[in-house]
Design a protein around this motif. Structure first.
Motif, short mmCIF file in Angstrom:
data_model
loop_
_atom_site.label_atom_id
_atom_site.label_comp_id
_atom_site.label_asym_id
_atom_site.label_seq_id
_atom_site.Cartn_x
_atom_site.Cartn_y
_atom_site.Cartn_z
N ILE A 14 -6.25 -8.17 -14.90
CA ILE A 14 -5.40 -8.77 -15.76
C ILE A 14 -4.14 -8.08 -16.12
O ILE A 14 -3.39 -8.44 -17.00
N LYS A 15 -3.82 -6.67 -15.50
CA LYS A 15 -2.80 -5.78 -16.17
C LYS A 15 -1.91 -5.40 -14.90
O LYS A 15 -1.14 -4.68 -14.94
N GLY A 16 -1.81 -6.34 -13.82
CA GLY A 16 -0.60 -6.37 -13.00
C GLY A 16 -0.99 -5.68 -11.48
O GLY A 16 -0.28 -5.80 -10.88
N GLU A 17 -2.33 -5.49 -11.45
CA GLU A 17 -2.72 -4.85 -10.15
C GLU A 17 -2.87 -5.81 -8.92
O GLU A 17 -3.26 -7.04 -9.21
N VAL A 18 -2.58 -5.35 -7.70
CA VAL A 18 -2.77 -6.26 -6.63
C VAL A 18 -3.56 -5.42 -5.56
O VAL A 18 -3.45 -4.15 -5.38
N THR A 19 -4.42 -5.99 -4.81
CA THR A 19 -4.97 -5.59 -3.54
C THR A 19 -3.90 -5.44 -2.42
O THR A 19 -2.96 -6.08 -2.48
N VAL A 20 -4.08 -4.47 -1.61
CA VAL A 20 -3.10 -4.30 -0.57
C VAL A 20 -3.75 -4.11 0.79
O VAL A 20 -4.53 -3.19 0.98
N GLU A 21 -3.28 -4.87 1.76
CA GLU A 21 -3.63 -4.94 3.09
C GLU A 21 -2.73 -3.42 3.82
O GLU A 21 -1.55 -4.06 3.96
N VAL A 22 -3.30 -2.57 4.06
CA VAL A 22 -2.56 -1.29 4.57
C VAL A 22 -2.27 -1.36 5.98
O VAL A 22 -3.06 -1.82 6.71
N ARG A 23 -0.86 -1.33 6.42
CA ARG A 23 -0.60 -1.47 7.83
C ARG A 23 0.23 -0.04 8.21
O ARG A 23 1.10 -0.12 9.15
N THR A 24 -0.38 1.07 7.56
CA THR A 24 0.22 2.11 8.10
C THR A 24 -0.59 3.25 7.87
O THR A 24 -1.75 3.29 7.24
N ASP A 25 -0.57 4.43 8.83
CA ASP A 25 -1.54 5.47 8.75
C ASP A 25 -1.31 6.52 7.76
O ASP A 25 -1.98 7.29 7.58
N GLU A 26 -0.15 6.25 6.94
CA GLU A 26 0.21 7.19 6.01
C GLU A 26 0.34 6.38 4.45
O GLU A 26 1.45 6.54 4.10
N PRO A 27 -0.85 5.87 4.06
CA PRO A 27 -0.34 5.05 2.71
C PRO A 27 -0.11 6.05 1.70
O PRO A 27 0.49 5.61 0.87
N GLU A 28 -0.68 7.28 1.67
CA GLU A 28 -0.38 8.25 0.54
C GLU A 28 1.10 8.58 0.62
O GLU A 28 1.70 8.73 -0.61
N LEU A 29 1.65 8.40 1.74
CA LEU A 29 3.14 8.89 1.80
C LEU A 29 4.12 7.35 1.59
O LEU A 29 4.91 7.21 0.68
N ARG A 30 3.52 6.23 2.35
CA ARG A 30 4.51 5.06 2.33
C ARG A 30 4.02 4.19 0.88
O ARG A 30 4.99 3.50 0.60
N LEU A 31 3.01 4.31 0.49
CA LEU A 31 2.73 3.48 -0.74
C LEU A 31 2.37 4.42 -1.97
O LEU A 31 1.67 4.08 -2.91
N GLY A 32 2.67 5.49 -2.11
CA GLY A 32 2.49 6.52 -3.11
C GLY A 32 3.27 6.13 -4.34
O GLY A 32 4.20 5.58 -4.33
N PRO A 33 2.95 6.57 -5.72
CA PRO A 33 3.76 6.46 -6.81
C PRO A 33 5.23 6.89 -6.56
O PRO A 33 5.52 7.99 -5.81
N GLY A 34 6.00 6.06 -6.99
CA GLY A 34 7.40 6.31 -6.75
C GLY A 34 8.00 5.67 -5.57
O GLY A 34 9.30 5.80 -5.27
N ALA A 35 7.27 5.33 -4.59
CA ALA A 35 7.75 4.67 -3.43
C ALA A 35 8.62 3.47 -3.73
O ALA A 35 8.06 2.59 -4.37
N VAL A 36 9.47 3.37 -3.09
CA VAL A 36 10.57 2.06 -3.27
C VAL A 36 10.52 1.40 -1.84
O VAL A 36 10.90 1.85 -0.55
#
Length: 209
Positions: A14-36
């Motif tokens: 209930i706090k705004g989180e979503v599940t994400v279907e990852v389509r990259t081998d580098e999720p820590e880079l592409r989807l890390g905090p601060g990524a726009v």
């Protein structure tokens, strides 16, 4: 160059989180905090990753400004797009960006032509090459070292050693079989687990209030 790095799934909690279907081998880079990330549809974004965590094998992300379940659910099925330097390569020499693999010729060790990679599908357990054959049919090739024995970007080809039945016309795993696969986000057990967690979170929040 713009690349699709993820697709937003269902809201979680209930706090705004979503599940994400990852389509990259580098999720820590592409989807890390601060990524726009830009989005498709464009009007939804850009979205800035605020937090991310793995829960029960799924990546959960919260975006800046998305504070509740209603706002999170409104993002469902949105594609997340990152700007990537076309000349950049992953740090691990055994990893590749999707755009490096698209259009590679797929051949056997003896040079027999199998087809051309037209799409990369990222599943939780492994990645798949979607290979278009000369007759227009499609075959899914698991991107694992036991089957894909080498990637040669200079020669623009991927060499495979397929097990019996993988690419045989009589037993080929064709792309249409993807339509019969159950959407993991609609899995009843996963939904029941998610609903139970969400109810627990809601009850905890009510107790706190």
């Amino acid at each position: 160059m713009q690349l699709v790095v993820a697709r937003i799934g269902r809201a979680h909690g209930i706090k705004g989180e979503v599940t994400v279907e990852v389509r990259t081998d580098e999720p820590e880079l592409r989807l890390g905090p601060g990524a726009v990330l830009t989005t498709d549809p464009a009007g939804v974004g850009p979205l800035t990753v605020e937090t991310g965590r793995v829960h029960s094998g799924r990546l959960l992300v919260r975006f800046a400004g998305v504070k509740d379940r209603t706002a999170a659910e409104a993002l469902r099925n949105t594609l997340l797009i990152a700007d990537v330097d076309p000349e950049a390569t992953p740090e691990d020499p055994e990893e590749f960006y999707d755009h490096q693999l698209i259009d590679l010729d797929v051949v056997l060790a003896d040079g027999t032509q199998i087809g051309r990679i037209t799409e990369i599908t990222h599943l939780p357990s492994q990645d798949l090459f979607i290979v278009e054959r000369e007759d227009g049919s499609e075959v899914m090739i698991p991107f694992v070292e036991e089957i894909v024995t080498s990637i040669d970007l200079e020669e623009q080809r991927a060499v495979i050693d397929p097990p019996p039945g993988l690419i045989d016309d009589s037993q080929a795993v064709v792309a249409s079989s993807r339509d019969a696969e159950e959407d993991p986000e609609e899995d009843p057990e996963a939904d029941a687990e998610a609903n139970a967690e969400e109810n627990a979170e809601a009850n905890a929040e009510e107790d706190a209030n």
